[in-house]
Design a protein around this motif. Sequence first.
Motif, mmCIF file in Angstrom:
data_model
loop_
_atom_site.group_PDB
_atom_site.id
_atom_site.type_symbol
_atom_site.label_atom_id
_atom_site.label_comp_id
_atom_site.label_asym_id
_atom_site.label_seq_id
_atom_site.Cartn_x
_atom_site.Cartn_y
_atom_site.Cartn_z
ATOM 1 N N LEU A 64 61.396 7.858 102.820
ATOM 2 C CA LEU A 64 62.181 8.491 103.875
ATOM 3 C C LEU A 64 61.479 9.667 104.539
ATOM 4 C CD1 LEU A 64 64.985 8.156 105.142
ATOM 5 C CD2 LEU A 64 65.838 9.861 103.520
ATOM 6 N N CYS A 65 60.680 10.423 103.779
ATOM 7 C CA CYS A 65 60.080 11.646 104.327
ATOM 8 C C CYS A 65 59.268 11.410 105.604
ATOM 9 C CB CYS A 65 59.233 12.323 103.249
ATOM 10 S SG CYS A 65 58.507 13.888 103.794
ATOM 11 N N PRO A 66 58.300 10.467 105.623
ATOM 12 C CA PRO A 66 57.554 10.239 106.867
ATOM 13 C C PRO A 66 58.440 9.741 108.012
ATOM 14 C CG PRO A 66 56.454 9.217 104.984
ATOM 15 C CD PRO A 66 57.810 9.605 104.529
ATOM 16 N N VAL A 67 59.406 8.888 107.690
ATOM 17 C CA VAL A 67 60.301 8.355 108.714
ATOM 18 C C VAL A 67 61.102 9.482 109.364
ATOM 19 C CG1 VAL A 67 62.303 6.868 109.132
ATOM 20 C CG2 VAL A 67 60.483 6.094 107.611
ATOM 21 N N GLU A 68 61.655 10.369 108.544
ATOM 22 C CA GLU A 68 62.465 11.465 109.082
ATOM 23 C C GLU A 68 61.616 12.497 109.796
ATOM 24 O OE1 GLU A 68 65.604 13.091 106.809
ATOM 25 O OE2 GLU A 68 66.709 11.235 107.159
ATOM 26 N N LEU A 69 60.390 12.696 109.349
ATOM 27 C CA LEU A 69 59.486 13.623 110.041
ATOM 28 C C LEU A 69 59.275 13.182 111.481
ATOM 29 C CD1 LEU A 69 57.398 15.984 109.975
ATOM 30 C CD2 LEU A 69 55.705 14.278 109.295
ATOM 31 N N ILE A 70 58.963 11.902 111.670
ATOM 32 C CA ILE A 70 58.737 11.375 113.017
ATOM 33 C C ILE A 70 60.040 11.401 113.823
ATOM 34 C CG2 ILE A 70 58.066 9.331 114.336
ATOM 35 C CD1 ILE A 70 55.780 10.805 112.850
ATOM 36 N N LYS A 71 61.134 10.967 113.197
ATOM 37 C CA LYS A 71 62.430 10.935 113.884
ATOM 38 C C LYS A 71 62.838 12.316 114.387
ATOM 39 C CE LYS A 71 66.208 11.043 111.460
ATOM 40 N NZ LYS A 71 66.951 12.215 111.997
ATOM 41 N N ILE A 72 62.726 13.319 113.528
ATOM 42 C CA ILE A 72 63.160 14.672 113.890
ATOM 43 C C ILE A 72 62.300 15.244 115.009
ATOM 44 C CG2 ILE A 72 63.246 17.058 113.044
ATOM 45 C CD1 ILE A 72 64.230 15.891 110.365
ATOM 46 N N GLN A 73 60.993 15.054 114.919
ATOM 47 C CA GLN A 73 60.129 15.610 115.969
ATOM 48 C C GLN A 73 60.378 14.923 117.307
ATOM 49 O OE1 GLN A 73 56.126 16.602 115.169
ATOM 50 N NE2 GLN A 73 56.572 17.445 113.156
ATOM 51 N N LEU A 74 60.698 13.641 117.287
ATOM 52 C CA LEU A 74 61.034 12.947 118.535
ATOM 53 C C LEU A 74 62.390 13.410 119.070
ATOM 54 C CD1 LEU A 74 59.873 9.312 117.667
ATOM 55 C CD2 LEU A 74 58.804 10.873 119.307
#
Length: 283
Positions: A102-112
Amino acid sequence: MAGVISGHPLDTLRIRLQQPSSSSSFSALKVLRSMASSEGPLALYKGMSAPLASVAFQNAVVFQVYAVLSRAFDSRNGRDPPSYKSVVLGGVGTGALQSLILCPVELIKIQLQLQKQASRGLGPMGLIRRIMEREGVKGMYRGLAVTALRDAPAHGVYFWTYEYTREHLHPGCRQCEENTTTTLTLGKMLVAGGVAGVASWVCCYPLDVLKSRLQGEPAAYTGILHCFRKSVREEGPAVLWRGLGTAVARAFVVNGAIFSAYEVALRCLSSYQGGQSPSPAAE
């Protein structure tokens, strides 16, 4: 996937609400109006591609790992349902392992989700390339510690609440998983899943605020404690609960749907493997 699509606008509002602000009257409605007027209604769906691409795999891993761990922690007869203690331990282990996905997925999601229309920004792949070029694989796991601290106990609460609530709504259902005549109705599945989602979010929400800030503005903080101290000092303790309403509303709908789909799929597969026609799991 339907849960991601329907719940993403509320998720975007939550992420925006959690970010630093000098306003003392931050509200979801004000953020919604601001986004609609300056960025357009489609801004609510920014960052959706990342969770949409990973949600099926993530949920499959979560439920399979939970099934294995809850049994592994249980010392009773394997034919009996896991004890509530085993359910909690299995959930905690599942949450800790899930954070790696989840960590990489949420990192990209949040920055977008935090990109403004004026900057146009990068797409998911462009953002991944930029992070990899600047920080390598380590950069994709920024916020891993706080993600694990959030998800491990939250998943213990999540699965315990679901098991307890569905047993309360339909006494004996945990003992009769294979008997389709005793299965939960669809409405009860939705309620049990929704309550589980809400409980898991409430118990971990301050950590979610810190995670969103650490992943959304990495240059502003040196770590979890620094983020906590700076946020509370500048905006007060209430900042740790900002956006909870949107998170709870989304959690009830999305997790009710997730658990209902999971239960129905299990029963259909069980009927199929038993050589029977799949029978509905709900009335």
